[in-house]
Design an enzyme around this catalytic site. Structure first.
Site, PDB file in Angstrom:
ATOM      1  N   LYS A  14       0.830  -1.221   0.000  1.00 27.53           N
ATOM      2  CA  LYS A  14       0.000   0.000   0.000  1.00 27.53           C
ATOM      3  C   LYS A  14       0.859   1.263   0.000  1.00 27.53           C
ATOM      4  O   LYS A  14       0.669   2.144  -0.826  1.00 27.53           O
ATOM      5  CB  LYS A  14      -0.927   0.035   1.236  1.00 27.53           C
ATOM      6  N   ARG A  89      -9.555   0.836   8.375  1.00 25.30           N
ATOM      7  CA  ARG A  89      -9.113  -0.504   8.770  1.00 25.30           C
ATOM      8  C   ARG A  89     -10.174  -1.239   9.570  1.00 25.30           C
ATOM      9  O   ARG A  89      -9.956  -2.383   9.961  1.00 25.30           O
ATOM     10  CB  ARG A  89      -7.850  -0.394   9.596  1.00 25.30           C
ATOM     11  N   ARG A 128      11.975  -5.211   5.522  1.00 25.70           N
ATOM     12  CA  ARG A 128      11.926  -3.768   5.798  1.00 25.70           C
ATOM     13  C   ARG A 128      12.444  -3.487   7.215  1.00 25.70           C
ATOM     14  O   ARG A 128      13.097  -2.485   7.453  1.00 25.70           O
ATOM     15  CB  ARG A 128      10.484  -3.261   5.638  1.00 25.70           C
ATOM     16  N   ARG A 134      11.601   0.500  12.231  1.00 27.89           N
ATOM     17  CA  ARG A 134      10.237   0.356  12.751  1.00 27.89           C
ATOM     18  C   ARG A 134      10.167  -0.857  13.673  1.00 27.89           C
ATOM     19  O   ARG A 134      10.393  -1.985  13.233  1.00 27.89           O
ATOM     20  CB  ARG A 134       9.251   0.192  11.588  1.00 27.89           C
ATOM     21  N   ARG A 146      -0.152  -8.461  13.543  1.00 25.90           N
ATOM     22  CA  ARG A 146      -0.730  -7.447  12.650  1.00 25.90           C
ATOM     23  C   ARG A 146      -1.555  -8.119  11.552  1.00 25.90           C
ATOM     24  O   ARG A 146      -2.627  -7.626  11.174  1.00 25.90           O
ATOM     25  CB  ARG A 146       0.392  -6.602  12.028  1.00 25.90           C
TER      26      ARG A 146
HETATM   27  P1  B4P Z   1       4.366  -1.668   2.068  1.00 29.91           P
HETATM   28  O1  B4P Z   1       3.701  -2.856   1.543  1.00 29.91           O
HETATM   29  O2  B4P Z   1       4.350  -0.477   1.217  1.00 29.91           O
HETATM   30  O3  B4P Z   1       3.758  -1.419   3.503  1.00 29.91           O
HETATM   31  P2  B4P Z   1       2.243  -1.175   3.925  1.00 29.91           P
HETATM   32  O4  B4P Z   1       1.274  -2.109   3.255  1.00 29.91           O
HETATM   33  O5  B4P Z   1       1.976   0.277   3.700  1.00 29.91           O
HETATM   34  O6  B4P Z   1       2.426  -1.526   5.449  1.00 29.91           O
HETATM   35  P3  B4P Z   1       1.689  -1.412   6.841  1.00 29.91           P
HETATM   36  O7  B4P Z   1       0.295  -1.917   6.726  1.00 29.91           O
HETATM   37  O8  B4P Z   1       2.620  -2.126   7.742  1.00 29.91           O
HETATM   38  O9  B4P Z   1       1.749   0.048   7.332  1.00 29.91           O
HETATM   39  P4  B4P Z   1       0.869   1.101   8.094  1.00 29.91           P
HETATM   40  O10 B4P Z   1       1.820   2.205   8.220  1.00 29.91           O
HETATM   41  O11 B4P Z   1      -0.413   1.366   7.350  1.00 29.91           O
HETATM   42  O12 B4P Z   1       5.848  -2.075   2.338  1.00 29.91           O
HETATM   43  C1  B4P Z   1       6.225  -3.278   2.958  1.00 29.91           C
HETATM   44  C2  B4P Z   1       7.540  -3.770   2.408  1.00 29.91           C
HETATM   45  O13 B4P Z   1       7.295  -4.499   1.207  1.00 29.91           O
HETATM   46  C3  B4P Z   1       8.551  -2.680   2.046  1.00 29.91           C
HETATM   47  O14 B4P Z   1       9.825  -3.080   2.463  1.00 29.91           O
HETATM   48  C4  B4P Z   1       8.477  -2.618   0.518  1.00 29.91           C
HETATM   49  O15 B4P Z   1       9.691  -2.201  -0.065  1.00 29.91           O
HETATM   50  C5  B4P Z   1       8.152  -4.053   0.184  1.00 29.91           C
HETATM   51  N1  B4P Z   1       7.429  -4.189  -1.091  1.00 29.91           N
HETATM   52  C6  B4P Z   1       6.398  -3.418  -1.520  1.00 29.91           C
HETATM   53  N2  B4P Z   1       5.974  -3.854  -2.730  1.00 29.91           N
HETATM   54  C7  B4P Z   1       6.740  -4.944  -3.039  1.00 29.91           C
HETATM   55  C8  B4P Z   1       6.771  -5.840  -4.153  1.00 29.91           C
HETATM   56  N3  B4P Z   1       5.948  -5.718  -5.201  1.00 29.91           N
HETATM   57  N4  B4P Z   1       7.675  -6.846  -4.140  1.00 29.91           N
HETATM   58  C9  B4P Z   1       8.532  -7.002  -3.089  1.00 29.91           C
HETATM   59  N5  B4P Z   1       8.548  -6.182  -2.012  1.00 29.91           N
HETATM   60  C10 B4P Z   1       7.660  -5.161  -1.986  1.00 29.91           C
HETATM   61  O16 B4P Z   1       0.440   0.530   9.554  1.00 29.91           O
HETATM   62  C11 B4P Z   1       1.302   0.407  10.664  1.00 29.91           C
HETATM   63  C12 B4P Z   1       0.504   0.316  11.992  1.00 29.91           C
HETATM   64  O17 B4P Z   1      -0.169   1.591  12.262  1.00 29.91           O
HETATM   65  C13 B4P Z   1      -0.643  -0.710  12.064  1.00 29.91           C
HETATM   66  O18 B4P Z   1      -0.191  -1.995  12.431  1.00 29.91           O
HETATM   67  C14 B4P Z   1      -1.568  -0.082  13.154  1.00 29.91           C
HETATM   68  O19 B4P Z   1      -1.135  -0.378  14.471  1.00 29.91           O
HETATM   69  C15 B4P Z   1      -1.427   1.424  12.928  1.00 29.91           C
HETATM   70  N6  B4P Z   1      -2.496   1.967  12.064  1.00 29.91           N
HETATM   71  C16 B4P Z   1      -2.309   2.532  10.834  1.00 29.91           C
HETATM   72  N7  B4P Z   1      -3.495   2.918  10.308  1.00 29.91           N
HETATM   73  C17 B4P Z   1      -4.449   2.591  11.223  1.00 29.91           C
HETATM   74  C18 B4P Z   1      -5.882   2.708  11.231  1.00 29.91           C
HETATM   75  N8  B4P Z   1      -6.554   3.233  10.177  1.00 29.91           N
HETATM   76  N9  B4P Z   1      -6.566   2.265  12.309  1.00 29.91           N
HETATM   77  C19 B4P Z   1      -5.905   1.745  13.370  1.00 29.91           C
HETATM   78  N10 B4P Z   1      -4.557   1.577  13.419  1.00 29.91           N
HETATM   79  C20 B4P Z   1      -3.824   2.000  12.346  1.00 29.91           C
END
Ligand code: B4P
Length: 191
Positions: A14, A89, A128, A134, A146
């Site tokens: 995402k 979420r 990551r 993180r 998670r």
């Molecule tokens: P991404 O895949 O970009 O990470 P994300 O989905 O955005 O992650 P996440 O859900 O953890 O984050 P958030 O900050 O929303 O990247 C992951 C890795 O994969 C990276 O290293 C990237 O380089 C790699 N990658 C990406 N695409 C790839 C591909 N095609 N091939 C190989 N590798 C690839 O959430 C963090 C925390 O915040 C949650 O656990 C929660 O506690 C809180 N939170 C956030 N929003 C909330 C909400 N709305 N309500 C309640 N809590 C919330």
């Protein structure tokens, strides 16, 4: 106004894809994860509260997150559209978002779901965690919590939007550029 939700499990891409999409289509990027991490970094009361949940791999309470989003939408009424990343979420967050957008006579146009297997999610997040600093990426047990939170509370958000026929799913495994092309093709159908 065009509004899109990028939906998927933690590590589904995402954040990675959002940065590319907002740049290409000139949308306002709203990532609740980034907003919460910035509150933590600046040491606000909200950040201190959120940190306890995030470090344990559980969702931050709805009331905290919804309050943050309300202010942002209100302050960005001139935006061409929003890309919501990591929000909503829970179904309660989705219902609140619909109400907030309605105040601006807007709605969610499409929810794009990135489908990635659990083992690939864990591999990506552990990867990551080696460089991101993180704490929620450093430990496999927290990563699995998670993913469990996602299954228990967040998957229902897709069902909520399916009732309105707004969900498009795409394969989230492959190169970042391949996935970006598929995402762009969907966004172009609406813009
Ligand atoms: P991404 O895949 O970009 O990470 P994300 O989905 O955005 O992650 P996440 O859900 O953890 O984050 P958030 O900050 O929303 O990247 C992951 C890795 O994969 C990276 O290293 C990237 O380089 C790699 N990658 C990406 N695409 C790839 C591909 N095609 N091939 C190989 N590798 C690839 O959430 C963090 C925390 O915040 C949650 O656990 C929660 O506690 C809180 N939170 C956030 N929003 C909330 C909400 N709305 N309500 C309640 N809590 C919330």
């Amino acid at each position: 106004m065009f509004n899109v939700i990028l939906f998927g499990a933690p590590g589904s891409g995402k954040g990675t894809q959002s940065q590319k999409i907002v740049e290409k289509f000139q949308l306002k990027h709203i990532s609740t994860g980034d907003l919460l991490r910035s509150e933590i970094a600046t040491g606000t009361a909200l950040g201190k509260e959120a940190k306890q949940f995030m470090d344990n791999g559980v969702l931050v309470p709805d009331v905290v997150v919804i309050g943050m989003i309300g202010k942002l939408i209100e302050n960005n009424k001139e935006a061409k559209g929003f890309l919501f990343d990591g929000f909503p979420r829970t179904v309660a967050q989705a219902e609140a978002l619909d109400k907030l957008l309605k105040l601006s006579d807007a709605e969610i146009d499409v929810v794009i779901a990135l489908e990635v297997s659990e083992e690939e999610l864990v591999t990506r997040l552990l990867g990551r965690g080696k460089t991101s600093g993180r704490s929620d990426d450093a430990d496999e047990t927290i990563i699995r919590s998670r993913i469990e939170e996602y299954r228990k509370k967040t998957e229902a958000v897709a069902d909520y939007y399916k009732k309105f026929n707004k969900v498009k799913s795409i394969e989230g495994e492959g190169s970042v550029d391949e996935i970006f092309e598929k995402l762009s093709a969907i966004v172009e159908q609406y813009i």
